[in-house]
Design a protein around this motif. Structure first.
Motif, PDB file in Angstrom:
ATOM      1  N   ILE A  14       1.033  -1.327  -0.072  1.00  0.00           N
ATOM      2  CA  ILE A  14      -0.271  -0.230   0.602  1.00  0.00           C
ATOM      3  C   ILE A  14       0.583   1.043   0.145  1.00  0.00           C
ATOM      4  CG2 ILE A  14      -1.994  -1.128   1.298  1.00  0.00           C
ATOM      5  CD1 ILE A  14      -1.292   0.368   4.007  1.00  0.00           C
ATOM      6  N   THR A  15       1.965   1.221   0.315  1.00  0.00           N
ATOM      7  CA  THR A  15       3.348   2.607  -0.252  1.00  0.00           C
ATOM      8  C   THR A  15       4.011   2.721  -1.103  1.00  0.00           C
ATOM      9  OG1 THR A  15       4.460   1.033   1.717  1.00  0.00           O
ATOM     10  CG2 THR A  15       2.540   2.403   2.304  1.00  0.00           C
ATOM     11  N   THR A  16       3.814   1.639  -2.348  1.00  0.00           N
ATOM     12  CA  THR A  16       4.949   1.496  -3.058  1.00  0.00           C
ATOM     13  C   THR A  16       4.291   1.723  -4.064  1.00  0.00           C
ATOM     14  OG1 THR A  16       6.504  -0.213  -1.311  1.00  0.00           O
ATOM     15  CG2 THR A  16       7.318   0.246  -3.565  1.00  0.00           C
ATOM     16  N   LEU A  59       5.399   1.972   7.170  1.00  0.00           N
ATOM     17  CA  LEU A  59       4.016   2.410   7.346  1.00  0.00           C
ATOM     18  C   LEU A  59       4.335   3.674   7.328  1.00  0.00           C
ATOM     19  CD1 LEU A  59       0.993   2.327   6.500  1.00  0.00           C
ATOM     20  CD2 LEU A  59       0.131   2.115   9.104  1.00  0.00           C
ATOM     21  N   TYR A  60       4.826   4.498   8.007  1.00  0.00           N
ATOM     22  CA  TYR A  60       5.095   6.079   8.079  1.00  0.00           C
ATOM     23  C   TYR A  60       5.785   7.016   6.689  1.00  0.00           C
ATOM     24  CZ  TYR A  60       5.930  10.533  10.226  1.00  0.00           C
ATOM     25  OH  TYR A  60       6.230  12.150  10.419  1.00  0.00           O
ATOM     26  N   SER A  61       6.629   5.930   6.545  1.00  0.00           N
ATOM     27  CA  SER A  61       7.882   6.262   5.623  1.00  0.00           C
ATOM     28  C   SER A  61       7.313   6.892   4.287  1.00  0.00           C
ATOM     29  CB  SER A  61       9.286   5.049   5.508  1.00  0.00           C
ATOM     30  OG  SER A  61       7.811   4.383   4.503  1.00  0.00           O
ATOM     31  N   PHE A  62       6.424   6.440   4.358  1.00  0.00           N
ATOM     32  CA  PHE A  62       5.433   7.265   3.374  1.00  0.00           C
ATOM     33  C   PHE A  62       4.870   8.477   3.121  1.00  0.00           C
ATOM     34  CE2 PHE A  62       1.437   7.841   0.968  1.00  0.00           C
ATOM     35  CZ  PHE A  62       2.070   7.305  -0.360  1.00  0.00           C
ATOM     36  N   LEU A  63       4.939   9.021   4.101  1.00  0.00           N
ATOM     37  CA  LEU A  63       4.179   9.960   4.606  1.00  0.00           C
ATOM     38  C   LEU A  63       5.506  11.013   4.602  1.00  0.00           C
ATOM     39  CD1 LEU A  63       1.620  11.426   5.080  1.00  0.00           C
ATOM     40  CD2 LEU A  63       2.126  11.520   7.288  1.00  0.00           C
ATOM     41  N   GLU A  64       6.839   9.781   4.572  1.00  0.00           N
ATOM     42  CA  GLU A  64       8.071  11.173   4.639  1.00  0.00           C
ATOM     43  C   GLU A  64       8.425  11.671   2.908  1.00  0.00           C
ATOM     44  OE1 GLU A  64      10.405  10.142   9.163  1.00  0.00           O
ATOM     45  OE2 GLU A  64       9.978   8.271   7.242  1.00  0.00           O
ATOM     46  N   GLN A  65       7.768  10.802   2.448  1.00  0.00           N
ATOM     47  CA  GLN A  65       8.300  11.302   0.831  1.00  0.00           C
ATOM     48  C   GLN A  65       8.538  12.579   0.635  1.00  0.00           C
ATOM     49  OE1 GLN A  65       7.632   7.841  -1.853  1.00  0.00           O
ATOM     50  NE2 GLN A  65       6.573   6.691   0.130  1.00  0.00           N
ATOM     51  N   LYS A  66       8.434  13.360  -0.922  1.00  0.00           N
ATOM     52  CA  LYS A  66       8.421  14.598  -0.458  1.00  0.00           C
ATOM     53  C   LYS A  66       6.943  14.582  -1.481  1.00  0.00           C
ATOM     54  CE  LYS A  66      13.012  16.666  -0.678  1.00  0.00           C
ATOM     55  NZ  LYS A  66      14.037  17.506  -1.941  1.00  0.00           N
ATOM     56  N   PRO A  67       6.283  16.062  -2.077  1.00  0.00           N
ATOM     57  CA  PRO A  67       5.331  15.397  -2.875  1.00  0.00           C
ATOM     58  C   PRO A  67       5.551  16.134  -4.051  1.00  0.00           C
ATOM     59  CG  PRO A  67       5.019  17.605  -1.157  1.00  0.00           C
ATOM     60  CD  PRO A  67       6.179  16.545  -0.623  1.00  0.00           C
ATOM     61  N   PRO A  68       4.655  15.455  -4.820  1.00  0.00           N
ATOM     62  CA  PRO A  68       3.520  15.016  -4.841  1.00  0.00           C
ATOM     63  C   PRO A  68       3.799  13.384  -5.027  1.00  0.00           C
ATOM     64  CG  PRO A  68       3.382  15.680  -6.923  1.00  0.00           C
ATOM     65  CD  PRO A  68       4.855  16.139  -6.354  1.00  0.00           C
ATOM     66  N   LEU A  69       2.529  12.636  -3.903  1.00  0.00           N
ATOM     67  CA  LEU A  69       2.585  11.699  -3.786  1.00  0.00           C
ATOM     68  C   LEU A  69       1.479  10.709  -4.477  1.00  0.00           C
ATOM     69  CD1 LEU A  69       3.200  11.014   0.041  1.00  0.00           C
ATOM     70  CD2 LEU A  69       5.172  10.518  -1.636  1.00  0.00           C
ATOM     71  N   ASN A  70       1.476   8.944  -4.825  1.00  0.00           N
ATOM     72  CA  ASN A  70       0.277   9.176  -5.675  1.00  0.00           C
ATOM     73  C   ASN A  70      -0.929   9.159  -5.242  1.00  0.00           C
ATOM     74  OD1 ASN A  70      -1.162   6.264  -6.559  1.00  0.00           O
ATOM     75  ND2 ASN A  70      -0.158   6.402  -8.127  1.00  0.00           N
ATOM     76  N   PHE A  81      -3.805   3.991   8.830  1.00  0.00           N
ATOM     77  CA  PHE A  81      -2.836   5.608   9.868  1.00  0.00           C
ATOM     78  C   PHE A  81      -5.017   4.930  10.458  1.00  0.00           C
ATOM     79  CE2 PHE A  81      -1.118   8.123  11.721  1.00  0.00           C
ATOM     80  CZ  PHE A  81       0.699   7.411  11.840  1.00  0.00           C
ATOM     81  N   GLY A  82      -5.771   6.113   9.393  1.00  0.00           N
ATOM     82  CA  GLY A  82      -6.480   6.476  10.613  1.00  0.00           C
ATOM     83  C   GLY A  82      -7.760   5.654  10.943  1.00  0.00           C
ATOM     84  N   MET A  83      -7.203   4.205  10.606  1.00  0.00           N
ATOM     85  CA  MET A  83      -7.979   2.503  11.116  1.00  0.00           C
ATOM     86  C   MET A  83      -7.762   2.286  12.737  1.00  0.00           C
ATOM     87  SD  MET A  83      -6.624  -0.614  11.978  1.00  0.00           S
ATOM     88  CE  MET A  83      -5.529  -0.667  10.172  1.00  0.00           C
ATOM     89  N   LEU A  84      -6.125   2.965  12.404  1.00  0.00           N
ATOM     90  CA  LEU A  84      -4.970   2.667  13.636  1.00  0.00           C
ATOM     91  C   LEU A  84      -6.028   3.604  15.174  1.00  0.00           C
ATOM     92  CD1 LEU A  84      -2.169   2.547  12.489  1.00  0.00           C
ATOM     93  CD2 LEU A  84      -3.673   0.861  13.323  1.00  0.00           C
ATOM     94  N   ILE A  85      -6.361   4.256  14.853  1.00  0.00           N
ATOM     95  CA  ILE A  85      -6.956   5.185  16.058  1.00  0.00           C
ATOM     96  C   ILE A  85      -8.835   4.734  16.145  1.00  0.00           C
ATOM     97  CG2 ILE A  85      -7.739   7.780  16.216  1.00  0.00           C
ATOM     98  CD1 ILE A  85      -4.643   7.208  16.971  1.00  0.00           C
ATOM     99  N   ALA A  86      -9.623   4.492  15.284  1.00  0.00           N
ATOM    100  CA  ALA A  86     -10.763   4.180  15.262  1.00  0.00           C
ATOM    101  C   ALA A  86     -11.079   2.814  15.917  1.00  0.00           C
ATOM    102  CB  ALA A  86     -11.508   4.172  13.701  1.00  0.00           C
ATOM    103  N   ARG A  87     -12.191   2.576  16.761  1.00  0.00           N
ATOM    104  CA  ARG A  87     -11.939   1.741  17.941  1.00  0.00           C
ATOM    105  C   ARG A  87     -13.242   0.395  16.886  1.00  0.00           C
ATOM    106  NH1 ARG A  87     -14.639   1.203  24.044  1.00  0.00           N
ATOM    107  NH2 ARG A  87     -14.197  -1.032  23.784  1.00  0.00           N
ATOM    108  N   LYS A  88     -12.654  -0.634  17.246  1.00  0.00           N
ATOM    109  CA  LYS A  88     -13.136  -1.764  15.744  1.00  0.00           C
ATOM    110  C   LYS A  88     -14.155  -2.119  16.990  1.00  0.00           C
ATOM    111  CE  LYS A  88      -9.864  -2.018  12.902  1.00  0.00           C
ATOM    112  NZ  LYS A  88      -9.914  -1.709  11.788  1.00  0.00           N
TER     113      LYS A  88
END
Length: 252
Positions: A14-16, A59-70, A81-88
């Motif tokens: 999901i990040t490549t 997972l987070y390193s995807f965000l560390e790339q320079k914009p624009p990202l796919n 990433f948002g799923m980690l905050i939401a309670r299942k």
């Protein structure tokens, strides 16, 4: 699915960027499937994902790339990433707290988590993710902890400051939309929770402070950086700020 090597492979998908020598209709097939697996209603998957710092960093390193990202990969990242905050649905409270605390400790340990996110604020889904994280974290203590930290990192001031840095209409619109939605959702939440818990939304208080309005006006009226995009964005935010006062006066 909880094996570290399988989780790492799912995160990689999901990040490549997929190979370009594949038919466009097939390029992101595996990435999409990996995202669906990672965001499925499996609480144990959340725990396994955050239990390994190397996988969380990948997972987070995807965000560390320079914009624009796919944009498609960005949507996969934000959903995961948002799923980690939401309670299942079937996640017990202690397991949820473990995941949230681990994620919060992780983002606080980054050199500049907010700066890393905000470099991509020209992409609407990033601002949606930021709002989602703040609004969907559960538990008074966890949410207060997050709000205090974001306020200490000057989130509101940095967003307003960005209105005067670049002539980027889309970025200005995204900032405006985020702040307007935060004002409305924050006030709704404050109204519904005021009798339940004694909790202060520091970000909302910062937004409603007169000094913030002054900063906003100075930013959009600065002749050197003034443009149609940031003026419209600034006025939209101010209208959202006074909306509550107007409604209150009408009710009174």
């Amino acid at each position: 699915l909880n094996r570290p090597d399988i989780l790492e492979e799912l995160v990689t998908l999901i990040t490549t960027e997929p190979p370009t020598d594949v038919a466009e209709s097939e390029r992101f097939k595996h990435s999409n499937l990996a995202c669906e697996i990672l965001t499925s209603d499996l609480p144990s998957l959340n725990q396994s994902l955050v239990a390994d710092p190397a996988i969380l960093q990948k997972l987070y390193s995807f965000l560390e790339q320079k914009p624009p990202l796919n944009p498609l990969l960005m949507s996969f990242f934000c959903k995961t990433f948002g799923m980690l905050i939401a309670r299942k649905q079937h996640q017990d409270w202690f397991a949820y707290q473990y995941v949230c605390i681990t994620v919060l400790d992780f983002i606080k340990s980054r050199t500049d988590f907010l700066g890393t996110m905000l470099q991509h604020m020209g992409t609407p889904v990033i601002m949606d993710l930021l709002l989602y994280i703040i609004m969907h974290i559960q538990g008074p203590e966890l949410r207060q902890n997050l709000l205090e930290w974001f306020n200490q990192q000057n989130l509101i001031e940095r967003l307003i400051g960005a209105l005067g840095q670049e002539q980027d209409r889309e970025k200005h619109e995204n900032i405006s939309q985020f702040l307007v939605e935060y004002i409305r959702e924050g006030r709704r939440k404050r109204q519904s929770e005021k009798e339940e818990v004694n909790q202060v939304d520091l970000l909302l208080e910062t937004l409603e402070d007169a000094k913030t309005t002054e900063l906003l006006l100075r930013t959009i009226l600065d002749a050197e950086h003034q443009n149609d995009g940031n003026i419209v964005a600034g006025i939209t935010i101010i209208l959202a700020l006074i909306e509550y006062l107007t409604t209150f006066e009408c009710v009174s």
